[in-house]
Design an enzyme around this catalytic site. Sequence first.
Site, PDB file in Angstrom:
ATOM      1  N   GLU A 101     -15.239   6.648   2.654  1.00  0.00           N
ATOM      2  CA  GLU A 101     -15.984   5.901   1.647  1.00  0.00           C
ATOM      3  C   GLU A 101     -16.938   4.899   2.291  1.00  0.00           C
ATOM      4  O   GLU A 101     -18.087   4.766   1.912  1.00  0.00           O
ATOM      5  CB  GLU A 101     -15.014   5.161   0.722  1.00  0.00           C
ATOM      6  CG  GLU A 101     -15.716   4.361  -0.366  1.00  0.00           C
ATOM      7  CD  GLU A 101     -14.718   3.707  -1.332  1.00  0.00           C
ATOM      8  OE1 GLU A 101     -15.178   3.303  -2.399  1.00  0.00           O
ATOM      9  OE2 GLU A 101     -13.523   3.605  -1.024  1.00  0.00           O
ATOM     10  N   SER A 111      -7.017  -0.553  -6.176  1.00  0.00           N
ATOM     11  CA  SER A 111      -7.036  -2.018  -6.290  1.00  0.00           C
ATOM     12  C   SER A 111      -6.168  -2.510  -7.437  1.00  0.00           C
ATOM     13  O   SER A 111      -5.975  -1.823  -8.439  1.00  0.00           O
ATOM     14  CB  SER A 111      -8.463  -2.503  -6.541  1.00  0.00           C
ATOM     15  OG  SER A 111      -9.288  -2.147  -5.480  1.00  0.00           O
TER      16      SER A 111
END
Lengths: 409, 362
Positions: free
Chosen positions: A255, A140
């Site tokens: 994930e 990110s």
Amino acid sequence: MNLDFGNEYADFRNEVQSFCEQYKGIHVTGSLYSYESVMDPNEKPKIEMDYKEWQKILIEHGYHVRHIPKEYGGFGGDLDIVKNVIITEEFSKSKIPTGVGGQGIDFLVPTLLEMGTEEQRQRYIQPALYLDEIWCQGYSEPNAGSDLASLQTKGELVGDEWVINGQKIWTSTAKYAQMMFCLVRTEPEASKHQGISYLLIPMDTPGIEVRPLVDMTLDAGFNEVFFTDVRIPAENIVGERGQGWLVANKTLVHERGSLGDPNKMIRRYDKLVNLMKSEILDGVRIIDKPVYRDRLMKIHGKILALKSHGLRLLSGRLNKGQDINLGTMIVKLYGTEMRYELETLAIDVMGELGTLYNNSPHLRDNGGWQYAYMYYLGLIIGGGTSQIQKNIISERGLGLPKEPKIQGA
Amino acid sequence: MYFGLSEEQQFFQESIDKFLEDTVTVDALRSYRTGEDDNLIDDVFNGLNELGLSGLIIPEEYGGLGLDSLFAISVSESLGKGVAPYPFIGSFLIAPFLINKLGSDSQKQKYLPSIANGEYRFAVALTEMTGRRIEKGIQSSKQKLSGQSLFVMDDIHSTHYLILDSDGALHIVEAEESGLEKVELKTVDITSFVSELKLDQVKTEDLGNGPGNIDAIKQAINLGRVAIASETLGASQSMLNRSVDYAKERKQFGRPIGSFQAVKHMCAQMASDLEPCYSMVWYAAHSIDHIPHEADLMACQTKAHLSEVGAFVAKTSTEVHGGMGFTDDLGLHYWFKRIGLNRQLLGSPDLLREEAAEAQGI
């Protein structure tokens, strides 16, 4: 319908049970990963053990990273889901902690096994498994959250080195990590998904600055990482140039599916029941007050649904004909929203005392409820927000049309 | 290890789905509602009996198929999906289940084969145990029953009633018996059949009176609750499917409404809530036959949870259809109402959650 794993697993279960018997009452120390407190807090630990030593014992017995090949430091077992389930079940029954994963074991290692070169596997997998090298994930950025593929951290090949400039955010464990696997824009001319590469960056490289990011729990669970002319060897790339999005997506899928373990949820529910039995309001136990009871039972119903759903997902992995596509997509949304609802009730049953924090007098369970109440809000957002999950469910699960693209986005 | 419906069960569901799609169309329901068509109920009754539903759980020696609870609830899922006007749960699950568990050999001989072939039709009055709203319920003395049962399930062309009295004893009453008065009740859901019974010294036949009674009744109620939950699941899935189809077709502002996130997220939330319900219903049914110590709790929580999810899906999918969702033309309301009725049958969700708390010693 058949909930039995069959006789061929009886021996394996016995083996795991006797291992658990041997280590019953163990307390693992020193880890930067939080081992979920499975022990009864009133019980005194019988064995204290350093986390690295525990990890080693688990790997040697095949109770952790079981299917990683021996040549890379794993146990070299078969990829047998049932055995993994048996290990989790028996460890949970005996209240002993399972091995830790973290970003390295959970994400980097599977990626290298699938997309890495032989040199990369030899170099990185073993130290990751034994926690000698801690990994963090550089995905990110401040302007690339839900729209991760628009990331702008730049990598330029100069001679035989990548020169990296830019910034990452939400990087958990960056403070302790020796290595980062990182998505970097290396092909500025290519389209947004085709211009990214997956690079492996030693965290002690000059030009890297890690700043802790304090979150609402007042912990610094995350960090910002700044790159200024960071130079790493050209060979530190997994997959080809511009293939990074593909490489990363293999582990992102993992994930999203991995959050929301029903066993953990049930243990948390049991804790909440105990809390509600011990909190007294105007002389009446909270658990005996119908309004609170009803909220508890609503949550319990959802937990039972998720627990049964776990059996279906397992069954779908064992029986290839069974369709669990949509069933898998909903787990992150369902699990995190439900967990937050549970933690919310815990705060409410304590009333004013539910707001206490920071070692205040009258704190219940060391402030764990208020911490979890905030922490699980973080999980609703992290790893793909609930809204992104709903986009995925509706588009890929239900086949609804995509939103028209805005030009230039 | 396999957790799910078998191929045989799925195949059976498909034949029911096919039959109901052809027979219980929205037009057919409307004609039935307005009284233009009197045949729908009989057509459905005969058609589903022909597929074997009337004898589904009745042992083979008594002319049935001898199938288990999981099979039964897989059938009720299809009945909910196709919003079938068919008295499955009362007449063909609860009644034969109890007669088979508690009846004498001669009672089994007398009733089970005739239920299986569709000749005997039982309505069930269990409200003494699942939420009595009349102060003096049903009393029994000297083989005679008196009192009132407010909400009798699956009472359509009944030949017999299975009635639970306030002491927990079961009675079989013939529909023609003197002193028995039936008042037809009209719920919002025209696909179900509910009545009120008034009894004045009605002659009865006992069904079992040993110490095993209460366990068998509980089991029957568990089966009924999970079957209702599964019906709601089927009805909800049907409403979601129709919402998704509609959202792909219907255009506003020059694009399908399903491309707007507001609409997408409504559909995604419905899917996310519904998906784990399949597993919950399967597990609850499986526990009735194989994990008895979890069965009471699972049945309460499964029906309570499905009632909430069903209510959410019923409302939300109506909203996805906009104004059309509110019309009789589209007919979505038949599913909405079925879900609404199911929510209250054999225990409303709030009462069931209290029962679930008690079942786990809280």
